[in-house]
Write a protein that holds these residues in place. Structure first.
Motif, PDB file in Angstrom:
ATOM      1  N   HIS A  26     -40.058 -32.790  20.517  1.00 44.46           N
ATOM      2  CA  HIS A  26     -38.708 -33.211  20.164  1.00 44.46           C
ATOM      3  C   HIS A  26     -38.159 -32.557  18.898  1.00 44.46           C
ATOM      4  O   HIS A  26     -36.964 -32.622  18.658  1.00 44.46           O
ATOM      5  N   ASN A  27     -39.007 -31.949  18.077  1.00 45.41           N
ATOM      6  CA  ASN A  27     -38.532 -31.454  16.795  1.00 45.41           C
ATOM      7  C   ASN A  27     -38.625 -29.950  16.585  1.00 45.41           C
ATOM      8  O   ASN A  27     -38.148 -29.451  15.568  1.00 45.41           O
ATOM      9  N   THR A  28     -39.230 -29.220  17.517  1.00 48.25           N
ATOM     10  CA  THR A  28     -39.289 -27.770  17.379  1.00 48.25           C
ATOM     11  C   THR A  28     -37.876 -27.207  17.459  1.00 48.25           C
ATOM     12  O   THR A  28     -37.129 -27.542  18.383  1.00 48.25           O
ATOM     13  N   PRO A  29     -37.477 -26.398  16.485  1.00 46.86           N
ATOM     14  CA  PRO A  29     -36.116 -25.872  16.514  1.00 46.86           C
ATOM     15  C   PRO A  29     -35.874 -24.956  17.703  1.00 46.86           C
ATOM     16  O   PRO A  29     -36.772 -24.242  18.149  1.00 46.86           O
ATOM     17  N   LYS A  30     -34.644 -25.006  18.191  1.00 45.57           N
ATOM     18  CA  LYS A  30     -34.241 -24.193  19.330  1.00 45.57           C
ATOM     19  C   LYS A  30     -34.298 -22.717  18.940  1.00 45.57           C
ATOM     20  O   LYS A  30     -33.870 -22.355  17.839  1.00 45.57           O
ATOM     21  N   VAL A  31     -34.807 -21.882  19.828  1.00 45.26           N
ATOM     22  CA  VAL A  31     -34.867 -20.447  19.552  1.00 45.26           C
ATOM     23  C   VAL A  31     -33.470 -19.859  19.718  1.00 45.26           C
ATOM     24  O   VAL A  31     -32.882 -19.918  20.795  1.00 45.26           O
ATOM     25  N   ARG A  32     -32.931 -19.318  18.615  1.00 41.05           N
ATOM     26  CA  ARG A  32     -31.561 -18.822  18.609  1.00 41.05           C
ATOM     27  C   ARG A  32     -31.500 -17.353  19.000  1.00 41.05           C
ATOM     28  O   ARG A  32     -32.375 -16.567  18.637  1.00 41.05           O
ATOM     29  N   LYS A  33     -30.444 -16.992  19.732  1.00 40.80           N
ATOM     30  CA  LYS A  33     -30.236 -15.593  20.094  1.00 40.80           C
ATOM     31  C   LYS A  33     -29.031 -15.009  19.374  1.00 40.80           C
ATOM     32  O   LYS A  33     -28.939 -13.819  19.148  1.00 40.80           O
ATOM     33  N   THR A  34     -28.067 -15.868  19.047  1.00 43.52           N
ATOM     34  CA  THR A  34     -26.870 -15.416  18.330  1.00 43.52           C
ATOM     35  C   THR A  34     -26.468 -16.479  17.306  1.00 43.52           C
ATOM     36  O   THR A  34     -27.016 -17.575  17.297  1.00 43.52           O
ATOM     37  N   GLY A  35     -25.521 -16.121  16.449  1.00 38.03           N
ATOM     38  CA  GLY A  35     -24.888 -17.116  15.600  1.00 38.03           C
ATOM     39  C   GLY A  35     -25.478 -17.251  14.211  1.00 38.03           C
ATOM     40  O   GLY A  35     -26.400 -16.533  13.836  1.00 38.03           O
TER      41      GLY A  35
END
Ligand SMILES: [Zn+2]
Length: 76
Positions: A26-35
């Motif tokens: 529930h707490n692992t940060p989302k892997v970002r591709k942009t932004g």
């Protein structure tokens, strides 16, 4: 929990592996591709006001502090 490091709670949760697994889910940060969330200041870790030009990867505050030592000159 701050965005600085979600792994800080791991040491406490290692006592209970099931809770650790749930925490990670529930707490692992989302892997970002942009932004904005993709780029952090390499000096302080701030997300906002990021300067990418010349491969600096600093936030504006760190740039203001380091600019002279890097070799930037202020003309105004
Ligand atoms: Zn910074």
């Amino acid at each position: 929990m701050t965005t600085s490091d979600y792994k800080k709670a791991f040491t406490q949760l290692k006592a209970n592996p099931i809770k650790l697994k749930k925490y990670k889910k529930h707490n692992t940060p989302k892997v970002r591709k942009t932004g904005i969330g993709l780029r952090r200041c390499k000096r302080c870790g701030r997300f906002g006001a990021h300067i990418r030009s010349y491969g600096l990867h600093l936030c504006r505050t760190c740039f203001r502090e380091d600019a002279k030592s890097i070799g930037f000159k202020k003309f105004s």
